[in-house]
Enzyme design. Structure first.
Site, PDB file in Angstrom:
ATOM      1  N   LYS A  23     -22.032 -27.720 -16.141  1.00 41.88           N
ATOM      2  CA  LYS A  23     -22.209 -27.578 -14.683  1.00 41.88           C
ATOM      3  C   LYS A  23     -20.986 -28.115 -13.939  1.00 41.88           C
ATOM      4  O   LYS A  23     -20.576 -27.588 -12.907  1.00 41.88           O
ATOM      5  CB  LYS A  23     -23.436 -28.364 -14.234  1.00 41.88           C
ATOM      6  CG  LYS A  23     -23.499 -28.621 -12.724  1.00 41.88           C
ATOM      7  CD  LYS A  23     -24.513 -29.677 -12.400  1.00 41.88           C
ATOM      8  CE  LYS A  23     -24.411 -30.229 -11.004  1.00 41.88           C
ATOM      9  NZ  LYS A  23     -23.224 -31.026 -10.690  1.00 41.88           N
ATOM     10  N   ASN A  24     -20.357 -29.178 -14.460  1.00 45.05           N
ATOM     11  CA  ASN A  24     -19.238 -29.788 -13.723  1.00 45.05           C
ATOM     12  C   ASN A  24     -17.874 -29.241 -14.114  1.00 45.05           C
ATOM     13  O   ASN A  24     -16.844 -29.803 -13.762  1.00 45.05           O
ATOM     14  CB  ASN A  24     -19.284 -31.311 -13.885  1.00 45.05           C
ATOM     15  CG  ASN A  24     -20.485 -31.895 -13.164  1.00 45.05           C
ATOM     16  OD1 ASN A  24     -21.128 -31.203 -12.369  1.00 45.05           O
ATOM     17  ND2 ASN A  24     -20.807 -33.136 -13.447  1.00 45.05           N
ATOM     18  N   ARG A  97     -20.872 -29.635  -3.438  1.00 40.60           N
ATOM     19  CA  ARG A  97     -19.589 -30.228  -3.032  1.00 40.60           C
ATOM     20  C   ARG A  97     -18.414 -29.337  -3.409  1.00 40.60           C
ATOM     21  O   ARG A  97     -17.288 -29.577  -3.006  1.00 40.60           O
ATOM     22  CB  ARG A  97     -19.411 -31.598  -3.715  1.00 40.60           C
ATOM     23  CG  ARG A  97     -20.144 -32.705  -3.007  1.00 40.60           C
ATOM     24  CD  ARG A  97     -20.020 -34.005  -3.746  1.00 40.60           C
ATOM     25  NE  ARG A  97     -18.682 -34.528  -3.792  1.00 40.60           N
ATOM     26  CZ  ARG A  97     -18.093 -35.177  -2.792  1.00 40.60           C
ATOM     27  NH1 ARG A  97     -18.730 -35.302  -1.656  1.00 40.60           N
ATOM     28  NH2 ARG A  97     -16.873 -35.673  -2.916  1.00 40.60           N
ATOM     29  N   CYS A 121     -25.519 -34.688  -4.479  1.00 36.81           N
ATOM     30  CA  CYS A 121     -26.643 -35.631  -4.596  1.00 36.81           C
ATOM     31  C   CYS A 121     -26.419 -36.864  -3.717  1.00 36.81           C
ATOM     32  O   CYS A 121     -25.290 -37.311  -3.524  1.00 36.81           O
ATOM     33  CB  CYS A 121     -26.808 -36.062  -6.044  1.00 36.81           C
ATOM     34  SG  CYS A 121     -27.290 -34.700  -7.098  1.00 36.81           S
ATOM     35  N   ASP A 312     -23.341 -40.098 -15.030  1.00 37.90           N
ATOM     36  CA  ASP A 312     -24.436 -39.112 -15.031  1.00 37.90           C
ATOM     37  C   ASP A 312     -25.348 -39.269 -16.237  1.00 37.90           C
ATOM     38  O   ASP A 312     -26.416 -38.653 -16.287  1.00 37.90           O
ATOM     39  CB  ASP A 312     -23.866 -37.687 -15.045  1.00 37.90           C
ATOM     40  CG  ASP A 312     -22.935 -37.460 -13.878  1.00 37.90           C
ATOM     41  OD1 ASP A 312     -21.820 -36.981 -14.101  1.00 37.90           O
ATOM     42  OD2 ASP A 312     -23.316 -37.830 -12.760  1.00 37.90           O
ATOM     43  N   VAL A 334     -19.412 -46.337 -10.720  1.00 37.94           N
ATOM     44  CA  VAL A 334     -18.805 -45.116 -10.160  1.00 37.94           C
ATOM     45  C   VAL A 334     -19.398 -44.771  -8.796  1.00 37.94           C
ATOM     46  O   VAL A 334     -18.692 -44.388  -7.864  1.00 37.94           O
ATOM     47  CB  VAL A 334     -18.965 -43.934 -11.138  1.00 37.94           C
ATOM     48  CG1 VAL A 334     -18.390 -42.645 -10.555  1.00 37.94           C
ATOM     49  CG2 VAL A 334     -18.270 -44.256 -12.472  1.00 37.94           C
TER      50      VAL A 334
HETATM   51  C1  EPZ Z   1     -18.048 -35.202  -9.978  1.00 40.55           C
HETATM   52  O1  EPZ Z   1     -18.358 -35.561  -8.656  1.00 40.55           O
HETATM   53  C2  EPZ Z   1     -19.344 -34.661 -10.571  1.00 40.55           C
HETATM   54  N1  EPZ Z   1     -19.779 -33.513  -9.792  1.00 40.55           N
HETATM   55  C3  EPZ Z   1     -20.412 -35.752 -10.557  1.00 40.55           C
HETATM   56  O2  EPZ Z   1     -21.583 -35.229 -11.183  1.00 40.55           O
HETATM   57  C4  EPZ Z   1     -19.903 -36.928 -11.389  1.00 40.55           C
HETATM   58  O3  EPZ Z   1     -20.862 -37.971 -11.363  1.00 40.55           O
HETATM   59  C5  EPZ Z   1     -18.588 -37.423 -10.792  1.00 40.55           C
HETATM   60  O4  EPZ Z   1     -17.627 -36.340 -10.748  1.00 40.55           O
HETATM   61  C6  EPZ Z   1     -17.986 -38.558 -11.603  1.00 40.55           C
HETATM   62  O5  EPZ Z   1     -17.794 -38.135 -12.922  1.00 40.55           O
HETATM   63  C7  EPZ Z   1     -19.178 -32.317 -10.000  1.00 40.55           C
HETATM   64  O6  EPZ Z   1     -18.250 -32.190 -10.781  1.00 40.55           O
HETATM   65  C8  EPZ Z   1     -19.709 -31.165  -9.201  1.00 40.55           C
HETATM   66  P1  EPZ Z   1     -15.676 -38.356  -7.841  1.00 40.55           P
HETATM   67  P2  EPZ Z   1     -17.169 -35.944  -7.611  1.00 40.55           P
HETATM   68  O7  EPZ Z   1     -14.765 -37.763  -6.833  1.00 40.55           O
HETATM   69  O8  EPZ Z   1     -15.955 -35.181  -7.949  1.00 40.55           O
HETATM   70  C9  EPZ Z   1     -15.245 -41.813  -4.653  1.00 40.55           C
HETATM   71  C10 EPZ Z   1     -23.850 -34.591 -11.330  1.00 40.55           C
HETATM   72  O9  EPZ Z   1     -24.980 -35.112 -11.274  1.00 40.55           O
HETATM   73  N2  EPZ Z   1     -14.471 -40.876  -3.818  1.00 40.55           N
HETATM   74  O10 EPZ Z   1     -15.168 -38.615  -9.219  1.00 40.55           O
HETATM   75  O11 EPZ Z   1     -17.711 -35.830  -6.230  1.00 40.55           O
HETATM   76  C11 EPZ Z   1     -16.733 -41.451  -4.674  1.00 40.55           C
HETATM   77  O12 EPZ Z   1     -17.393 -41.942  -3.545  1.00 40.55           O
HETATM   78  C12 EPZ Z   1     -22.766 -35.052 -10.376  1.00 40.55           C
HETATM   79  O13 EPZ Z   1     -23.523 -33.674 -12.113  1.00 40.55           O
HETATM   80  C13 EPZ Z   1     -13.920 -41.330  -2.627  1.00 40.55           C
HETATM   81  O14 EPZ Z   1     -14.054 -42.502  -2.280  1.00 40.55           O
HETATM   82  O15 EPZ Z   1     -16.982 -37.478  -7.977  1.00 40.55           O
HETATM   83  C14 EPZ Z   1     -17.213 -42.102  -5.934  1.00 40.55           C
HETATM   84  O16 EPZ Z   1     -17.497 -43.468  -5.686  1.00 40.55           O
HETATM   85  C15 EPZ Z   1     -23.146 -36.306  -9.614  1.00 40.55           C
HETATM   86  N3  EPZ Z   1     -13.221 -40.459  -1.850  1.00 40.55           N
HETATM   87  C16 EPZ Z   1     -16.008 -42.008  -6.866  1.00 40.55           C
HETATM   88  O17 EPZ Z   1     -14.865 -41.717  -6.025  1.00 40.55           O
HETATM   89  C17 EPZ Z   1     -13.049 -39.144  -2.209  1.00 40.55           C
HETATM   90  O18 EPZ Z   1     -12.384 -38.384  -1.457  1.00 40.55           O
HETATM   91  C18 EPZ Z   1     -16.144 -40.907  -7.905  1.00 40.55           C
HETATM   92  O19 EPZ Z   1     -16.289 -39.697  -7.227  1.00 40.55           O
HETATM   93  C19 EPZ Z   1     -13.623 -38.694  -3.421  1.00 40.55           C
HETATM   94  C20 EPZ Z   1     -14.327 -39.574  -4.208  1.00 40.55           C
END
Ligand code: EPZ
Length: 444
Positions: A23-24, A97, A121, A312, A334
């Site tokens: 999915k990701n 997203r 989510c 996750d 995370v």
């Molecule tokens: C991806 O989300 C996945 N979603 C998430 O899976 C996964 O948990 C996450 O990566 C971490 O592995 C998809 O790929 C669609 P991040 P993403 O940017 O890209 C902070 C699931 O259930 N951050 O790595 O949105 C954020 O707040 C989902 O399959 C900022 O601060 O995650 C978080 O604390 C849930 N500013 C951390 O980084 C930003 O501009 C990690 O977020 C972007 C992120």
């Protein structure tokens, strides 16, 4: 009105299920097809809501998509890519997203992009500050308006740049990759995420003609090229779904063969699964996960970016930890708010306490900031049936596991959220001898 799944718990899940593309990863590879001037073909595509949303969004931008759902083969033709009507994009906003990752490819192809209200989510603030900063660094103009964020490319096109991420964000790494590959010049990305899904996106971009290298210190170097061609690619399997079914086998004293599970993507999960007391057998087609009998053991667990224990994976595993002897500690580093699902588990008899402190080996970004991001689970605590509502995708699957493990019959509301990331989950449950009945559109 909501969809309710009636679950008669207390029966082991036994049998075989298959996981398809991640999915990701799959939706990102679909977006990458926008960067080419000719069609691409993506295989092992699952029928999940996130794929449907991105298909619709690509369709709005003129991409022709042909998806053979049974074979999991998707053909994407971006030859006639065009701007989409804002109202149409908005209608799909809030569902995922992924729309934010359309920016780089659309800026290269048509010089503009529009970000609707994003979904995802409710497990934390989900900010996009990294993304907007990255697009500005490539030379784009980011205009925040009441109806959303309008982004435009300079007439001279986007230029390679230097990006240093404050946190190895998966989305921000993908944003940089999808923009840098056709920017003029070299882009250096430091502090990048290096999850298997990221590496598979790099595989796709390299097939398209991109020049990308990844160093061991999380530095990614991209040499921009003016044109990219279409790709043919088979997605890596969904390691989150595989781990979710493994946790279900443990929590229900079951035995599940997950066809498609891939050991190299799950090393850390497999180590943890074994330490808790689970057993697994690996073959060339997949992995058998089972409860070998005896007690489950409590553990101290800290989530982290790859190659650490994936955030996750923790929600489904926490249900198994409620049945482990002793005190388990989970430190979520995370996301700041990823223990909301424990409320329903407590309602079912689990003994879980959440804390604002960093209860792990290393202080994280959320320590002393009023976020309940650590949990202590005391077990074994027998679970009893309850009427519960799914909070989000992974928390929802953990609720399903808890209902399957509990004694008695539960009603799980809002069950449709799970189809965002778990293909045919109802059919899979029935194939594993789960005693479930889908009660469509019940009064809340
Ligand atoms: C991806 O989300 C996945 N979603 C998430 O899976 C996964 O948990 C996450 O990566 C971490 O592995 C998809 O790929 C669609 P991040 P993403 O940017 O890209 C902070 C699931 O259930 N951050 O790595 O949105 C954020 O707040 C989902 O399959 C900022 O601060 O995650 C978080 O604390 C849930 N500013 C951390 O980084 C930003 O501009 C990690 O977020 C972007 C992120």
């Amino acid at each position: 009105m909501t969809s309710v799944l009636q679950v008669e718990g207390g029966h082991p899940l036994t049998g075989t299920i298959a996981v398809r593309g991640a999915k990701n990863f799959v939706p990102k590879a679909m977006v990458a097809s926008l960067l080419a001037d000719e069609p691409s073909e993506l295989r092992n595509v699952p029928l999940i809501r996130d794929v449907e949303v991105v298909s619709d969004l690509l369709g709005l931008h003129g991409v022709e998509i042909d998806f053979d759902q049974d074979r999991g083969v998707m053909r994407l033709d971006p030859t006639n890519v065009k701007s989409a009507r804002r109202a149409d994009i908005d209608a799909l906003g809030g569902a995922s997203r992924i729309p934010i990752l359309f920016c780089g490819p659309l800026l290269h192809q048509i010089g503009e992009a529009f970000i609707p209200e994003l979904g995802g989510c409710n497990i934390g603030g989900r900010p996009i500050d990294f993304h907007l900063d990255i697009l500005r660094r490539f030379g784009a103009t980011v205009d925040k308006r009441p109806d959303g964020i309008h982004i435009t490319s300079p007439a001279s096109g986007l230029k390679g740049t230097f990006v240093e991420l404050p946190f190895p964000s998966v989305g921000a790494t993908e944003q940089t990759l999808l923009t840098a590959v056709r920017a003029d010049g070299i882009t250096i990305l430091q502090g990048a995420a290096v999850e298997p899904e990221i590496m598979d996106l790099i595989n796709v971009l390299q097939k398209m003609g991109a020049i990308i290298s990844v160093d061991t210190d999380r530095t990614i170097r991209i040499e921009g090229v003016p044109h990219l061609i279409g790709y043919r690619h088979t997605s890596l399997p969904d390691r989150i779904e595989a781990a979710s079914w493994a946790a279900a086998a443990l929590a229900t004293h079951g035995d599940i063969y997950v066809h498609g599970a891939h050991q190299p993507d799950m090393t850390t999960f497999l180590n943890t699964f074994r330490k808790v007391g689970g057993a697994f057998d690996i073959d060339s087609e997949g992995i058998r996960f089972y409860h070998p009998g005896g007690e489950l053991h409590s553990i101290a667990l800290e989530t982290a970016v790859h190659p650490g224990f994936m955030t996750d994976w923790q929600q489904p595993l926490v249900v198994a930890l409620t049945q482990a002897k002793g005190l388990s500690i989970v430190h979520e580093t995370v996301y700041e708010n990823r223990f909301g699902f424990t409320r329903a588990l407590r309602q079912m008899g689990a003994n879980i306490q959440v804390y604002k402190e960093c209860l792990g080996s290393t202080p994280c970004r959320f320590g002393q900031r009023n976020f309940y991001h650590s949990a202590v689970i005391s077990g074994p605590a027998p679970l009893h049936a309850a009427d519960i509502t799914v909070p989000d995708l992974r928390g929802g699957f953990s609720h399903l596991i808890a209902a399957l493990a509990a004694s008695g019959t539960s009603r799980v509301s809002g069950i449709d959220v799970i189809s965002r990331g778990y293909e045919h989950f109802l059919t899979k449950l029935q194939g594993l001898d789960a005693r479930v009945e889908y009660l469509d559109h019940q009064p809340v």
